[in-house]
Enzyme design. Structure first.
Site, PDB file in Angstrom:
ATOM      1  N   GLU A 292      59.100  33.834  78.125  1.00 22.27           N
ATOM      2  CA  GLU A 292      58.903  33.445  76.730  1.00 22.27           C
ATOM      3  C   GLU A 292      57.699  34.162  76.133  1.00 22.27           C
ATOM      4  OE1 GLU A 292      58.804  29.169  76.318  1.00 22.27           O
ATOM      5  OE2 GLU A 292      60.974  28.992  76.617  1.00 22.27           O
ATOM      6  N   GLU A 384      67.456  29.219  79.547  1.00 15.37           N
ATOM      7  CA  GLU A 384      66.761  27.926  79.581  1.00 15.37           C
ATOM      8  C   GLU A 384      67.121  27.140  78.342  1.00 15.37           C
ATOM      9  OE1 GLU A 384      62.433  28.132  80.607  1.00 15.37           O
ATOM     10  OE2 GLU A 384      62.267  26.625  79.024  1.00 15.37           O
TER      11      GLU A 384
END
Ligand code: GCU
Length: 463
Positions: A292, A384
């Protein structure tokens, strides 16, 4: 997983070393030659091997214990042959050197109809004990034998699909068929490694029927940077464990804070070089090179990808590589941008996918629509997501989660849910205290999000 991770107490765990899967011949252990407690050796139902079988007393705690000799330490498959002439399940606890897995032994139709049931486990070199204990008052099934063999990938997701490649905007199997993978992400290996053991991974593969395990290795927050050797070895071990069970493995370089992936560039090169060198002979890896990114532009992320991809491809030219996107892998949406920045300036490499993460209670139609549009233009992989808020906690929004799942099914977008641990948040599938002892199969230790996602991972694959 991003933002406000609480530091968890790291349980003391013996470091697991990498073990090659033994190429052993099958060895048969007849139940009638094993140690029997509360049961009798009988031969009145035909079809058994050897000279008979064990009829468990109809009582909880009756058991057969096999002394199993393994030529090497490491993953192994145990196959039990049994008959159950009733229509009721006769569950047993399978204890391998004391570590217990629950296993079902449903009716086989007749006492003369014998069936096999396998589990993957980890054995010590030399002597091992395998005790199969009835856990209900009906006792166990009639047990014919135990066969020890190398893990079999037959019938597994990897056996069915082989080496994956990106085909247009989709993921394809070795036959060129577009497929969708569904599975679970680990929590951080520095906190919840104890949730990734023989029994839990057996449950993930066999009870949850997951296609893929995402191995989430944090870099900061007491992760990789504190002990590269330890964490690389944990990843090596989990790759072997996923492989032994026929699951795909996503190697998640879980960079998070700092949000510029270039901060960890040299660490990433070191790590991915060793992973790709060691595992390039496998056909079940996907590399996720930046979990991320945040606070950086897409072109900064793209530059990072252009430096890491050749490092991996040098040793592992075939595996798909998944590239994180701007603003916590939201395709830029969390920064007020859209997917067009990636579509207009894609990574300059083949066999590449792009990451999208969402948390259904926080991320509504703006995110859903961006994913939908992007998936028509570039290969997307949801490595995710959660059914709750972006913290991985709070109430679940199953209605919106289902909208995402319907979209992902329709567009064959592979997905991985966060997370396969027992942390206290609503997004950790197991109730607190489940790890390391389990039980992991079934629903008795699942939080609502866990029960919901298990049902959806178990849905038959379209391979
Ligand atoms: C019957 C059957 C046995 C079996 C037993 C049981 O008696 O003949 O082989 O073990 O049921 O319920 O366990």
């Amino acid at each position: 997983m991003h933002r406000s991770m609480r530091l968890a107490v790291v349980a003391a765990i013996a470091a697991l070393s990498l073990q090659a899967v033994p190429a052993q011949a099958a060895t048969t252990y007849e139940a009638e030659n094993a140690t029997v407690s509360q049961g009798a050796v009988e031969s009145n139902h035909t079809g058994y091997s050897g000279t008979g079988f064990v009829n468990y007393d109809n009582t909880t705690g009756s058991y057969v214990e096999f002394a199993v000799d393994s030529p090497t330490a490491g993953p192994a498959t145990l196959t039990l042959r049994y008959a159950n002439g009733t229509s009721a399940n006769r569950p047993m606890a399978i204890a391998v050197n004391g570590a217990t897995t629950a296993k079902d032994f449903p009716g086989t139709g007749a006492w003369t109809t014998w069936q096999e049931s396998s589990l993957t486990t980890t054995l010590n070199a030399g002597a091992n004990t395998v005790r199969t204990t009835a856990t209900t008052a009906e006792g166990g099934p009639n047990l014919d034998r135990l066969v020890l063999g190398a893990p079999s990938a037959a019938g597994t997701p990897v056996q069915a699909n082989g080496q994956l490649t990106v085909c247009g905007v989709r993921l394809c199997n070795q036959s060129g068929k577009q497929i969708q993978l569904r599975g679970m992400s680990s929590h951080g290996l520095q906190w919840y490694y104890q949730c990734l053991n023989t029994a839990s991974l057996d449950a993930l593969a066999n009870d949850w029927k997951a296609d893929v395990l995402r191995i989430s290795m944090y870099i900061q927050e007491d992760g990789y940077e504190t002990n590269p050797r330890l964490f690389t070895d944990r990843v090596h071990n989990l790759i072997e464990q996923a492989t032994a069970r026929g699951m795909y493995a996503i190697i998640d370089w879980h960079m998070l804070d700092p949000g510029d992936p270039n901060y960890n560039l040299s660490r990433a090169k070191t790590f991915f070089t060793e992973i790709a060198q060691r595992h390039n002979g496998k056909n079940n890896l996907l590399y996720e090179i930046a979990n991320e990114p945040s606070g950086v532009s897409w072109s900064t992320i793209r530059n990072y990808a252009h430096q890491i991809i050749p490092v991996i491809r040098q040793y592992d030219p075939e595996a798909p590589i998944i590239v994180g996107t701007r603003a916590w892998s939201s395709l830029g949406v969390s920064d007020g941008a859209t997917e067009t920045e990636v579509i207009n300036n894609p990574v300059n490499a083949a066999n590449i996918m792009y990451t999208f993460h969402f948390y259904a209670a926080s991320h509504g139609s703006e995110y859903l629509n961006a994913l939908s549009r992007a998936a028509d233009r570039i290969p997307m992989f949801v490595t995710e997501f959660g059914t709750q808020e972006y913290t991985g906690d709070g109430s679940n929004n199953f209605t919106r989660s289902q909208q995402y799942l319907d979209l992902m099914a329709q567009k064959k977008i592979s997905w991985v849910n966060w997370n396969f641990s027992d942390d206290e948040r609503s997004g950790a599938v197991f109730t607190e205290g489940t790890c390391p002892g389990g039980p992991y199969a079934g629903t008795s230790r699942l939080k609502p999000a866990g029960a919901w996602i298990r049902d959806r991972i178990r849905t038959p694959d379209d391979f």
